[in-house]
Design an enzyme around this catalytic site. Sequence first.
Site, PDB file in Angstrom:
ATOM      1  N   ASP A  59       5.561  -5.570  -2.657  1.00 13.49           N
ATOM      2  CA  ASP A  59       5.465  -4.635  -1.541  1.00 13.49           C
ATOM      3  C   ASP A  59       4.186  -3.807  -1.620  1.00 13.49           C
ATOM      4  O   ASP A  59       3.934  -3.135  -2.615  1.00 13.49           O
ATOM      5  CB  ASP A  59       6.688  -3.719  -1.529  1.00 13.49           C
ATOM      6  CG  ASP A  59       7.983  -4.518  -1.470  1.00 13.49           C
ATOM      7  OD1 ASP A  59       8.080  -5.420  -0.625  1.00 13.49           O
ATOM      8  OD2 ASP A  59       8.886  -4.239  -2.282  1.00 13.49           O
ATOM      9  N   ASP A 111       2.088  -8.068  -7.401  1.00 12.18           N
ATOM     10  CA  ASP A 111       3.116  -7.150  -6.932  1.00 12.18           C
ATOM     11  C   ASP A 111       3.519  -7.610  -5.537  1.00 12.18           C
ATOM     12  O   ASP A 111       2.749  -8.292  -4.846  1.00 12.18           O
ATOM     13  CB  ASP A 111       2.551  -5.731  -6.913  1.00 12.18           C
ATOM     14  CG  ASP A 111       3.473  -4.753  -6.235  1.00 12.18           C
ATOM     15  OD1 ASP A 111       4.634  -4.628  -6.666  1.00 12.18           O
ATOM     16  OD2 ASP A 111       3.037  -4.120  -5.246  1.00 12.18           O
TER      17      ASP A 111
END
Length: 223
Positions: free
Chosen positions: A12, A10
Amino acid sequence: MSPVEAVLFDRDGTLVHDVPYNGEPDLVRPVDGAREAVALLREHGIRVGVVTNQSGVARGLLTDTDVRRVNRRIDELVGPFDVWAVCPHGPDDGCHCRKPRPGMILWAAGRVCAAPADCVVIGDIGADMEAAEHAGAHGILVPNDRTRPEETTAAAHVAPNLLTAVRAVLDGPPEGRVLVDERPIEAAFDASTPGSAHVPRRAVPGAEADRSRAAVDTRGRPR
């Protein structure tokens, strides 16, 4: 045990500090250990990619160009990455790629020629873990102050930080609920050198210590 062929991160809150709907490359700040973690995987021949929801595009807060500029900056600071998968849709658009749906993970795995079962997804919220499960990949949660306690509780594998999560998959898919590997970073790199000492990863039962790291903070969570 089959080896891990690829690790999909992922963006952020996992690779870089979460700045909601960030379109400014100058605001990119990698989390501690991010560059070392990616370099360690590359050193061991494991491909690396990013799978990221960017609903700011659908909301009119970002453009595709903004997202690409930020991604290029992350590539410069943390990468290089073998594949980037970006979902620009909103939560009500019904797309198949937006996490927790598996589309981005399946696409990214295909781009690096890896079966989903040989991929590990590392993220900071439950949607990352659900997407990994739906795709048939392994998921490791690295909680931060925006991870909900129930997400930590539900995760199959939890690591206290990014480097620990990465070290845990150097020899194969993650084992145990709470992943622990206290080797210095140099020892993890040396493990790939013939004749070097190798300290196996360890799994510690129970998640109470890691659950305390997760706190409810829903600000900026939509991605």
